[in-house]
Design a protein around this motif. Structure first.
Motif, PDB file in Angstrom:
ATOM      1  N   LEU A 169     -10.387  29.962 -43.146  1.00  0.00           N
ATOM      2  CA  LEU A 169     -10.176  31.420 -43.159  1.00  0.00           C
ATOM      3  C   LEU A 169     -10.741  32.067 -44.411  1.00  0.00           C
ATOM      4  CD1 LEU A 169      -6.623  32.450 -41.861  1.00  0.00           C
ATOM      5  CD2 LEU A 169      -8.840  32.805 -40.783  1.00  0.00           C
ATOM      6  N   SER A 170     -10.653  31.359 -45.543  1.00  0.00           N
ATOM      7  CA  SER A 170     -11.067  31.959 -46.822  1.00  0.00           C
ATOM      8  C   SER A 170     -12.507  31.623 -47.195  1.00  0.00           C
ATOM      9  CB  SER A 170     -10.129  31.485 -47.937  1.00  0.00           C
ATOM     10  OG  SER A 170     -10.169  30.068 -48.055  1.00  0.00           O
ATOM     11  N   TYR A 171     -13.224  30.902 -46.309  1.00  0.00           N
ATOM     12  CA  TYR A 171     -14.621  30.517 -46.559  1.00  0.00           C
ATOM     13  C   TYR A 171     -14.760  29.701 -47.843  1.00  0.00           C
ATOM     14  CZ  TYR A 171     -15.422  33.879 -42.886  1.00  0.00           C
ATOM     15  OH  TYR A 171     -15.375  34.545 -41.683  1.00  0.00           O
ATOM     16  N   THR A 172     -13.758  28.882 -48.115  1.00  0.00           N
ATOM     17  CA  THR A 172     -13.813  28.005 -49.283  1.00  0.00           C
ATOM     18  C   THR A 172     -14.791  26.859 -49.017  1.00  0.00           C
ATOM     19  OG1 THR A 172     -11.503  28.499 -49.782  1.00  0.00           O
ATOM     20  CG2 THR A 172     -12.427  26.521 -50.793  1.00  0.00           C
ATOM     21  N   PRO A 173     -15.708  26.571 -49.941  1.00  0.00           N
ATOM     22  CA  PRO A 173     -16.606  25.416 -49.745  1.00  0.00           C
ATOM     23  C   PRO A 173     -15.799  24.122 -49.677  1.00  0.00           C
ATOM     24  CG  PRO A 173     -17.313  26.783 -51.591  1.00  0.00           C
ATOM     25  CD  PRO A 173     -15.964  27.270 -51.200  1.00  0.00           C
ATOM     26  N   VAL A 174     -16.178  23.236 -48.766  1.00  0.00           N
ATOM     27  CA  VAL A 174     -15.452  21.967 -48.574  1.00  0.00           C
ATOM     28  C   VAL A 174     -16.420  20.808 -48.705  1.00  0.00           C
ATOM     29  CG1 VAL A 174     -14.145  20.570 -46.921  1.00  0.00           C
ATOM     30  CG2 VAL A 174     -13.707  23.026 -47.078  1.00  0.00           C
ATOM     31  N   GLU A 175     -16.036  19.817 -49.505  1.00  0.00           N
ATOM     32  CA  GLU A 175     -16.833  18.588 -49.636  1.00  0.00           C
ATOM     33  C   GLU A 175     -16.025  17.429 -49.058  1.00  0.00           C
ATOM     34  OE1 GLU A 175     -18.448  17.742 -53.559  1.00  0.00           O
ATOM     35  OE2 GLU A 175     -18.208  19.877 -54.060  1.00  0.00           O
ATOM     36  N   VAL A 176     -16.643  16.641 -48.176  1.00  0.00           N
ATOM     37  CA  VAL A 176     -15.976  15.484 -47.566  1.00  0.00           C
ATOM     38  C   VAL A 176     -16.591  14.223 -48.146  1.00  0.00           C
ATOM     39  CG1 VAL A 176     -15.336  14.345 -45.411  1.00  0.00           C
ATOM     40  CG2 VAL A 176     -15.654  16.826 -45.455  1.00  0.00           C
TER      41      VAL A 176
END
Length: 340
Positions: free
Chosen positions: A175-182
């Protein structure tokens, strides 16, 4: 449904047929895991659709179809496509059109319509890979067709089962368009998480400029990048955020997990986004009123305080109202109130 229709091993069914593009077309079977009688009935069903001109290139349809199998009436997704490299070979002078293909996926209900766009993308990927690498039917097409249910329908369900209570953090990031690293995971899990984030975001529902600005704003706040480490049995999260709104919806997903129905998860996800959009629209309406009315400003504040996702909503409206001085002043006051 995973029990599917038409195959002896209980797996979901698929079929592909070659369709020469002439007025007197015929359907040649390339691959199927349906019984012979049901396959003939399906071919008749598709032939009628082709005669009516109801199959558009690359755009799938879902319809009920009656076949001689225990389930009787089932949902059928069908899509027509033409290989890219074959298109290049056909010229304006040529009377012979390039062969076309119809792919059918059969499930236990008409709910495949819920995933029609995902299945369209799945067919597009098949089309591109066939054009680029000239892979054969046995080595690439057959396995690809047979794994449609697992690859196109089940990713959201797998993510819910993997994250459990931590799903709230994933919903918040989307929802907040936070960058995500997996990190430390296999390719399928990484793709599943990426697809979940895309499906849970408001992409296509909020203005494109707003989305771009939000992405830039969140990327600049490097400390807000969320890290997902999948090296253990449960994902470990760093720099994760959440709010009451996302936690409430996380419980809705977990309650739905008891039935193990992937179509239910998709519906919950759509309802989650719909509620987020309703909240954004309500807040915008209050802000317009607050430009003229101090009581409306207080209503804005109470709404942000009680909706459960005030932190995210405030960021979205701040970006959207950046060029509107009066609305921007209202948002600045609201930010001060929320900080206090």
């Amino acid at each position: 449904s995973p029990q599917g229709a038409g195959s002896g091993d209980g797996s979901p069914s698929s079929a592909a047929a070659e369709t020469p593009s002439t007025e007197d077309f015929s359907l040649s079977l390339l691959d199927t895991n349906l019984p012979a009688e049901a396959e003939t009935e399906l071919r008749t069903f598709i032939a009628k659709r082709l005669t009516k001109g109801a199959l558009f290139e690359g755009m799938g349809n879902v319809a009920p179809v009656g076949l001689s199998i225990p389930e009787n009436k089932i949902g059928c997704y069908y899509c027509r496509f033409q290989q890219e490299n074959l298109l290049e070979m056909s010229t304006l002078e040529s009377d012979v059109n390039a062969p076309e293909y119809v792919v059918c996926f059969l499930g236990g209900s008409e709910k495949e319509d819920t995933f029609r766009l995902e299945l369209d993308k799945y067919i597009q990927s098949l089309k591109i890979n066939l054009a680029l690498e000239q892979k054969t039917l046995e080595t690439y097409v057959n396995p690809y067709l047979r794994s449609w249910f697992e690859n196109a329908i089940c990713p959201i369900q797998r993510v819910v089962q993997l994250f459990q209570e931590k799903l709230a953090f994933l919903l918040h990031a989307a929802l907040s368009y936070t960058p995500v690293e997996v990190k430390n995971t296999d390719e399928r899990t990484e793709k599943d998480i990426s697809r979940f984030l895309a499906a849970a975001s408001l992409q296509g529902l909020v203005q494109e400029e707003t989305m771009t600005s939000l992405c830039i704003a969140m990327t600049e706040e490097q400390h807000k990048s969320m890290i997902i480490d999948c090296s253990g049995p449960q994902p470990q999260l760093r720099n994760a955020g959440s709010n009451r709104f996302c936690e409430d919806w996380m419980h809705a997903f977990l309650n739905g997990a008891e039935g193990g129905n992937p179509f239910l998860f998709q519906q919950i996800l759509e309802n989650f986004k719909l509620k987020a959009i309703q909240d954004i629209n309500n807040l915008k309406r209050f802000i317009r009123q607050a430009e003229m009315n101090h009581y409306a400003l207080f209503k804005c504040y109470m709404f942000l305080k009680n909706c459960g996702s005030g932190d995210i909503l405030l960021k979205i409206v701040k970006v959207e109202h950046a060029e509107m001085p009066e609305a921007r002043n209202v948002v600045t006051v609201l930010e001060e109130f929320m900080r206090e």
